[in-house]
Design a protein around this motif. Structure first.
Motif, PDB file in Angstrom:
ATOM      1  N   ASP A  77      33.994  34.603  26.716  1.00  0.00           N
ATOM      2  CA  ASP A  77      34.335  35.651  27.668  1.00  0.00           C
ATOM      3  C   ASP A  77      34.175  37.048  27.070  1.00  0.00           C
ATOM      4  O   ASP A  77      34.611  37.305  25.945  1.00  0.00           O
ATOM      5  CB  ASP A  77      35.780  35.478  28.147  1.00  0.00           C
ATOM      6  N   GLY A  78      33.580  37.929  27.851  1.00  0.00           N
ATOM      7  CA  GLY A  78      33.454  39.326  27.468  1.00  0.00           C
ATOM      8  C   GLY A  78      34.804  40.015  27.565  1.00  0.00           C
ATOM      9  O   GLY A  78      35.565  39.794  28.512  1.00  0.00           O
ATOM     10  N   CYS A  79      35.107  40.844  26.578  1.00  0.00           N
ATOM     11  CA  CYS A  79      36.413  41.512  26.534  1.00  0.00           C
ATOM     12  C   CYS A  79      36.676  42.357  27.780  1.00  0.00           C
ATOM     13  O   CYS A  79      37.779  42.345  28.316  1.00  0.00           O
ATOM     14  CB  CYS A  79      36.523  42.359  25.271  1.00  0.00           C
ATOM     15  N   TYR A  80      35.681  43.101  28.223  1.00  0.00           N
ATOM     16  CA  TYR A  80      35.903  43.956  29.394  1.00  0.00           C
ATOM     17  C   TYR A  80      36.006  43.128  30.666  1.00  0.00           C
ATOM     18  O   TYR A  80      36.960  43.257  31.427  1.00  0.00           O
ATOM     19  CB  TYR A  80      34.781  44.993  29.543  1.00  0.00           C
ATOM     20  N   TRP A  81      35.055  42.262  30.896  1.00  0.00           N
ATOM     21  CA  TRP A  81      34.957  41.551  32.176  1.00  0.00           C
ATOM     22  C   TRP A  81      36.061  40.542  32.403  1.00  0.00           C
ATOM     23  O   TRP A  81      36.356  40.168  33.538  1.00  0.00           O
ATOM     24  CB  TRP A  81      33.603  40.859  32.284  1.00  0.00           C
ATOM     25  N   HIS A  82      36.680  40.061  31.319  1.00  0.00           N
ATOM     26  CA  HIS A  82      37.702  39.029  31.467  1.00  0.00           C
ATOM     27  C   HIS A  82      39.087  39.502  31.031  1.00  0.00           C
ATOM     28  O   HIS A  82      40.008  38.697  30.935  1.00  0.00           O
ATOM     29  CB  HIS A  82      37.279  37.766  30.708  1.00  0.00           C
ATOM     30  N   GLY A  83      39.237  40.789  30.755  1.00  0.00           N
ATOM     31  CA  GLY A  83      40.556  41.367  30.497  1.00  0.00           C
ATOM     32  C   GLY A  83      41.180  40.975  29.170  1.00  0.00           C
ATOM     33  O   GLY A  83      42.355  40.614  29.120  1.00  0.00           O
ATOM     34  N   CYS A  84      40.427  41.073  28.092  1.00  0.00           N
ATOM     35  CA  CYS A  84      40.939  40.747  26.759  1.00  0.00           C
ATOM     36  C   CYS A  84      42.217  41.546  26.475  1.00  0.00           C
ATOM     37  O   CYS A  84      42.239  42.762  26.639  1.00  0.00           O
ATOM     38  CB  CYS A  84      39.876  41.078  25.709  1.00  0.00           C
ATOM     39  N   PRO A  85      43.292  40.863  26.066  1.00  0.00           N
ATOM     40  CA  PRO A  85      44.541  41.584  25.783  1.00  0.00           C
ATOM     41  C   PRO A  85      44.432  42.552  24.612  1.00  0.00           C
ATOM     42  O   PRO A  85      45.198  43.506  24.523  1.00  0.00           O
ATOM     43  CB  PRO A  85      45.553  40.472  25.492  1.00  0.00           C
ATOM     44  N   GLU A  86      43.471  42.341  23.712  1.00  0.00           N
ATOM     45  CA  GLU A  86      43.301  43.231  22.562  1.00  0.00           C
ATOM     46  C   GLU A  86      42.373  44.415  22.850  1.00  0.00           C
ATOM     47  O   GLU A  86      42.580  45.497  22.322  1.00  0.00           O
ATOM     48  CB  GLU A  86      42.703  42.458  21.380  1.00  0.00           C
ATOM     49  N   HIS A  87      41.315  44.188  23.635  1.00  0.00           N
ATOM     50  CA  HIS A  87      40.263  45.195  23.739  1.00  0.00           C
ATOM     51  C   HIS A  87      40.000  45.761  25.131  1.00  0.00           C
ATOM     52  O   HIS A  87      39.227  46.703  25.256  1.00  0.00           O
ATOM     53  CB  HIS A  87      38.939  44.618  23.207  1.00  0.00           C
ATOM     54  N   TYR A  88      40.601  45.194  26.153  1.00  0.00           N
ATOM     55  CA  TYR A  88      40.337  45.698  27.502  1.00  0.00           C
ATOM     56  C   TYR A  88      40.904  47.106  27.657  1.00  0.00           C
ATOM     57  O   TYR A  88      42.061  47.366  27.329  1.00  0.00           O
ATOM     58  CB  TYR A  88      40.938  44.785  28.570  1.00  0.00           C
ATOM     59  N   VAL A  89      40.061  48.013  28.127  1.00  0.00           N
ATOM     60  CA  VAL A  89      40.470  49.385  28.396  1.00  0.00           C
ATOM     61  C   VAL A  89      40.186  49.645  29.874  1.00  0.00           C
ATOM     62  O   VAL A  89      39.038  49.517  30.312  1.00  0.00           O
ATOM     63  CB  VAL A  89      39.675  50.387  27.516  1.00  0.00           C
ATOM     64  N   PRO A  90      41.220  49.978  30.652  1.00  0.00           N
ATOM     65  CA  PRO A  90      40.983  50.230  32.071  1.00  0.00           C
ATOM     66  C   PRO A  90      39.967  51.360  32.262  1.00  0.00           C
ATOM     67  O   PRO A  90      39.963  52.338  31.507  1.00  0.00           O
ATOM     68  CB  PRO A  90      42.359  50.642  32.610  1.00  0.00           C
ATOM     69  N   SER A  95      38.417  53.281  39.120  1.00  0.00           N
ATOM     70  CA  SER A  95      39.347  52.368  38.457  1.00  0.00           C
ATOM     71  C   SER A  95      39.917  51.298  39.392  1.00  0.00           C
ATOM     72  O   SER A  95      40.128  50.173  38.965  1.00  0.00           O
ATOM     73  CB  SER A  95      40.475  53.135  37.789  1.00  0.00           C
ATOM     74  N   GLY A  96      40.153  51.641  40.640  1.00  0.00           N
ATOM     75  CA  GLY A  96      40.677  50.646  41.579  1.00  0.00           C
ATOM     76  C   GLY A  96      39.729  49.474  41.737  1.00  0.00           C
ATOM     77  O   GLY A  96      40.128  48.310  41.658  1.00  0.00           O
ATOM     78  N   TYR A  97      38.453  49.763  41.921  1.00  0.00           N
ATOM     79  CA  TYR A  97      37.447  48.714  42.092  1.00  0.00           C
ATOM     80  C   TYR A  97      37.361  47.842  40.844  1.00  0.00           C
ATOM     81  O   TYR A  97      37.428  46.616  40.922  1.00  0.00           O
ATOM     82  CB  TYR A  97      36.067  49.321  42.394  1.00  0.00           C
ATOM     83  N   TRP A  98      37.209  48.478  39.672  1.00  0.00           N
ATOM     84  CA  TRP A  98      36.990  47.715  38.453  1.00  0.00           C
ATOM     85  C   TRP A  98      38.231  46.960  38.008  1.00  0.00           C
ATOM     86  O   TRP A  98      38.137  45.837  37.507  1.00  0.00           O
ATOM     87  CB  TRP A  98      36.458  48.611  37.334  1.00  0.00           C
ATOM     88  N   SER A  99      39.402  47.536  38.174  1.00  0.00           N
ATOM     89  CA  SER A  99      40.629  46.825  37.816  1.00  0.00           C
ATOM     90  C   SER A  99      40.801  45.593  38.694  1.00  0.00           C
ATOM     91  O   SER A  99      41.175  44.520  38.218  1.00  0.00           O
ATOM     92  CB  SER A  99      41.843  47.741  37.938  1.00  0.00           C
ATOM     93  N   ASP A 100      40.509  45.726  39.986  1.00  0.00           N
ATOM     94  CA  ASP A 100      40.572  44.580  40.902  1.00  0.00           C
ATOM     95  C   ASP A 100      39.533  43.524  40.515  1.00  0.00           C
ATOM     96  O   ASP A 100      39.797  42.321  40.570  1.00  0.00           O
ATOM     97  CB  ASP A 100      40.352  45.014  42.351  1.00  0.00           C
ATOM     98  N   LYS A 101      38.349  43.974  40.131  1.00  0.00           N
ATOM     99  CA  LYS A 101      37.273  43.066  39.737  1.00  0.00           C
ATOM    100  C   LYS A 101      37.694  42.251  38.513  1.00  0.00           C
ATOM    101  O   LYS A 101      37.549  41.017  38.491  1.00  0.00           O
ATOM    102  CB  LYS A 101      36.005  43.879  39.424  1.00  0.00           C
ATOM    103  N   VAL A 102      38.225  42.902  37.497  1.00  0.00           N
ATOM    104  CA  VAL A 102      38.648  42.205  36.274  1.00  0.00           C
ATOM    105  C   VAL A 102      39.814  41.269  36.584  1.00  0.00           C
ATOM    106  O   VAL A 102      39.839  40.125  36.109  1.00  0.00           O
ATOM    107  CB  VAL A 102      38.995  43.210  35.157  1.00  0.00           C
ATOM    108  N   ALA A 103      40.774  41.716  37.390  1.00  0.00           N
ATOM    109  CA  ALA A 103      41.900  40.855  37.771  1.00  0.00           C
ATOM    110  C   ALA A 103      41.394  39.617  38.519  1.00  0.00           C
ATOM    111  O   ALA A 103      41.887  38.498  38.299  1.00  0.00           O
ATOM    112  CB  ALA A 103      42.900  41.626  38.629  1.00  0.00           C
TER     113      ALA A 103
END
Length: 153
Positions: A77-90, A95-103
């Motif tokens: 899993d990619g850190c950004y696309w799958h919401g890595c707890p260590e590396h994900y940066v909103p 931001s609304g679109y991308w945060s919903d996409k990752v969630a």
């Protein structure tokens, strides 16, 4: 004439600019560098697998590596696309679109895991930032262990 100023996104596009659209289109969904490194290490140890295959025919999702007889599905899993707890940066823009996409991706990952486990599969998930050697070792250990226990039965 500046193409960025007169650019009109295609119908249904979420891209905020032509540059952003090009950037997003260039992101690979498979055969990423971490996937290729891990596959090379696993293959070198003699294990064979399917790449980008559906573990279950009725589940419209693919795993990065599938070991069918052993029933092991591997996801890198990619850190950004799958919401890595260590590396994900909103994201700062849209931001609304991308945060919903990752969630949504994270929810789909949990659902995929549950479907596979319910069907008797072993699911291995790794983050793209993890050591390819450690990931490969875990895959080899898991697949080999399952094969040994199956052969012993």
């Amino acid at each position: 004439m500046d193409t960025e100023k007169c650019w009109v996104p295609p119908a249904g596009s979420w891209a905020s600019s032509a540059g952003r659209r090009r950037n997003m289109q260039a992101i690979r969904s498979r055969d990423t560098k971490p996937e290729r490194l891990i596959r090379r290490l696993v293959h070198a140890q003699g294990l064979r697998y399917r790449v980008g295959a559906k573990p279950l025919p009725d589940l419209h999702r693919t795993a990065d590596m599938v070991f069918r007889p052993a029933k092991v599905a591997v996801f890198i899993d990619g850190c950004y696309w799958h919401g890595c707890p260590e590396h994900y940066v909103p994201p700062k823009t849209n931001s609304g679109y991308w945060s919903d996409k990752v969630a949504g991706n994270m929810a789909r990952d949990r659902d995929t895991n549950q479907h596979l486990v319910d069907a008797g599969w072993t699911v291995l998930r790794f983050w793209e930032h993890e050591s390819p050697e450690r990931c490969a070792d875990q895959i080899i250990l898991t697949v080999s262990s399952i094969r040994r226990s199956r052969d012993a039965s």
